[in-house]
Design a protein around this motif. Structure first.
Motif, short mmCIF file in Angstrom:
data_model
loop_
_atom_site.label_atom_id
_atom_site.label_comp_id
_atom_site.label_asym_id
_atom_site.label_seq_id
_atom_site.Cartn_x
_atom_site.Cartn_y
_atom_site.Cartn_z
N ASP A 145 0.84 -1.20 0.00
CA ASP A 145 0.00 0.00 0.00
C ASP A 145 0.87 1.25 0.00
N ALA A 146 1.89 1.27 0.86
CA ALA A 146 2.78 2.44 0.93
C ALA A 146 3.51 2.65 -0.39
N GLU A 147 3.96 1.57 -1.01
CA GLU A 147 4.64 1.69 -2.30
C GLU A 147 3.70 2.22 -3.37
N ALA A 148 2.44 1.78 -3.34
CA ALA A 148 1.46 2.27 -4.32
C ALA A 148 1.27 3.77 -4.16
N ILE A 149 1.24 4.25 -2.91
CA ILE A 149 1.05 5.68 -2.68
C ILE A 149 2.24 6.47 -3.18
N VAL A 150 3.45 6.04 -2.83
CA VAL A 150 4.63 6.80 -3.22
C VAL A 150 4.84 6.76 -4.73
N PRO A 159 2.63 12.30 -7.04
CA PRO A 159 3.83 13.11 -7.34
C PRO A 159 4.23 14.03 -6.19
N ALA A 160 3.31 14.24 -5.23
CA ALA A 160 3.63 15.11 -4.09
C ALA A 160 4.44 14.39 -3.02
N SER A 161 4.51 13.07 -3.07
CA SER A 161 5.24 12.33 -2.03
C SER A 161 6.74 12.44 -2.28
N LEU A 162 7.46 12.78 -1.23
CA LEU A 162 8.91 12.98 -1.34
C LEU A 162 9.69 11.73 -1.00
N SER A 163 9.09 10.85 -0.18
CA SER A 163 9.78 9.62 0.22
C SER A 163 8.75 8.65 0.77
N ILE A 164 9.14 7.39 0.85
CA ILE A 164 8.21 6.41 1.41
C ILE A 164 8.07 6.61 2.91
N GLU A 165 9.10 7.16 3.57
CA GLU A 165 8.98 7.46 4.99
C GLU A 165 7.88 8.49 5.24
N GLU A 166 7.75 9.45 4.32
CA GLU A 166 6.69 10.45 4.44
C GLU A 166 5.32 9.79 4.38
N VAL A 167 5.17 8.79 3.54
CA VAL A 167 3.89 8.09 3.43
C VAL A 167 3.52 7.44 4.76
N PRO A 188 -2.58 10.40 5.99
CA PRO A 188 -3.71 9.86 6.75
C PRO A 188 -4.36 8.66 6.07
N GLY A 189 -4.34 8.65 4.73
CA GLY A 189 -4.91 7.51 4.01
C GLY A 189 -4.18 6.23 4.33
N PHE A 190 -2.85 6.30 4.41
CA PHE A 190 -2.10 5.09 4.74
C PHE A 190 -2.41 4.63 6.16
N TYR A 191 -2.46 5.57 7.10
CA TYR A 191 -2.75 5.20 8.49
C TYR A 191 -4.12 4.52 8.59
N ALA A 192 -5.11 5.08 7.90
CA ALA A 192 -6.46 4.49 7.94
C ALA A 192 -6.45 3.08 7.36
N ASP A 200 -6.04 8.91 -1.53
CA ASP A 200 -5.34 10.19 -1.61
C ASP A 200 -6.15 11.27 -0.89
N HIS A 201 -5.48 12.05 -0.10
CA HIS A 201 -6.06 13.16 0.68
C HIS A 201 -6.99 12.67 1.79
N ALA A 202 -7.63 11.55 1.59
CA ALA A 202 -8.29 10.78 2.66
C ALA A 202 -9.59 11.35 3.20
#
Length: 264
Positions: free
Chosen positions: A92-97, A101-109, A114-118, A165-167
Motif C-alpha cells: 500500500d505504501a509503495e502504491a502511494i509513493v 507526485p507530491a510524495s517525497l519519500s516512502i517514509e513520508e507516506v 492519513p490515508g495510509f494510516y487508515a 489520496d487526501h483521505a
C-alpha cells in the motif's frame, strides 16, 4: 431534586452492564503500540509483542461477554498473520509513493499520509473482525476515523496496493469489496443503497474491480453495483448501477452565466 435523588435516577438509567469505556481507551493504546511495533524502527518487536499480548488479554476480558466464545485463541491466530499484514501494508505504501507526485519519500507516506494510516488500522482490525472478536475491530477503525476522517468498516474486503489520496471524508461500508490496485480520492462513499436492519446479513455495498480510479466526492451505492476493472469514475458522480470494464463515468455540471440587467 436533591443530590441523592439525582444519583438514584442516574443509576436507574445507567443500565448497560457491558458498557465500559475502559475498553475503548485500552483499544486505542493497543492500536498505537501495534502500529509502532510494525513500523517504527526504534520500537523493539520482541519486547512489544509480549506487551501487546498482555494488552490483548485485557481487551479479551473486557470485550468477550459470552464465556462460550473462544476469544483467548484470537491472539494466537492474529499474531502469526502480522508478517503477512505488514507485507500488504508495505505494498500500500509503495502504491502511494509511486502514484502521488507530491510524495517525497516512502517514509513520508508512513508518517504523514492519513490515508495510509487508515488503511493500516483497517487491515489490522479486519483480521480480528474475521476471527469474530467482538467490538474491538470497530473501535480500532473508529479510532483511525477520528484521527484521519476516513471511515472504513473492518468487515470490508480490500485487495493489494490500495491508495486513498487526501483521505478526508472517505466512507467504505462493511460489505464493500475492493480488489487490487484501486485508487480513491477524498469524499468517496462506497455505501448502501437502502438502510434497513433486516439487510444486516446481505451484501449492501458495491464491488470495485482491479485497477479502478474513483475521483473526489463520487458516491457508489448498492450491493449489486460492480465497477468494472480499469474504469475511471469522475468526481461527484452518483452511481447505483454496475459499470462495465474499461469505462469512464463523469458528472456533467450545468453551467449558467447570469447576466445582470443594465450593466454596460
Amino acid at each position: 431534586m436533591d443530590k441523592a435523588s439525582i444519583i438514584k435516577n442516574i443509576k436507574e438509567h445507567k443500565n448497560q452492564p457491558n458498557l465500559r469505556f475502559e475498553l475503548k481507551e485500552r483499544t486505542e493504546s493497543f492500536t498505537n503500540r501495534l502500529f509502532y511495533t510494525l513500523f517504527d524502527i526504534d520500537t523493539p518487536v520482541d519486547e512489544n509483542l509480549d506487551i501487546l499480548e498482555k494488552e490483548f488479554d485485557a481487551l479479551v476480558n473486557l470485550a468477550c461477554w459470552q464465556v462460550d466464545k473462544p476469544c483467548q485463541r484470537v491472539w494466537a491466530n492474529f499474531v502469526v498473520r502480522l508478517p503477512q499484514i505488514l507485507e500488504k501494508l508495505n505494498l500500500d505504501a509503495e502504491a502511494i509513493v509511486n502514484c502521488d507526485p507530491a510524495s517525497l519519500s516512502i517514509e513520508e507516506v508512513y508518517m504523514a499520509y492519513p490515508g495510509f494510516y487508515a488503511i493500516a488500522i483497517y487491515r489490522l482490525a479486519h483480521e480480528l473482525y474475521i476471527d469474530g472478536f467482538p467490538l474491538v475491530p470497530r473501535l480500532m477503525t473508529e479510532y483511525a476515523h477520528r484521527q484521519t476522517g476516513v471511515d472504513i468498516n473492518p468487515g470490508a474486503q480490500i485487495g493489494n496496493s490500495f491508495f486513498i489520496d487526501h483521505a478526508t471524508g472517505v466512507v467504505i461500508g462493511e460489505t464493500a469489496i475492493i480488489k487490487n490496485n484501486v485508487k480513491i480520492y477524498q469524499g468517496v462513499t462506497l455505501g448502501a443503497l437502502y438502510v434497513a436492519k433486516k439487510l444486516q446479513k446481505t451484501k449492501r455495498h458495491p464491488t470495485i474491480e482491479n485497477n479502478v480510479t474513483i475521483y473526489a466526492n463520487a458516491t457508489i451505492l448498492g450491493g449489486d453495483t460492480v465497477i468494472g476493472e480499469n474504469s475511471i469514475i469522475g468526481g461527484n458522480a452518483w452511481i447505483t448501477e454496475s459499470v462495465p470494464a474499461n469505462s469512464t463515468v463523469y458528472h456533467s455540471p450545468i453551467i449558467k452565466i447570469k447576466t445582470l440587467p443594465h450593466v454596460s
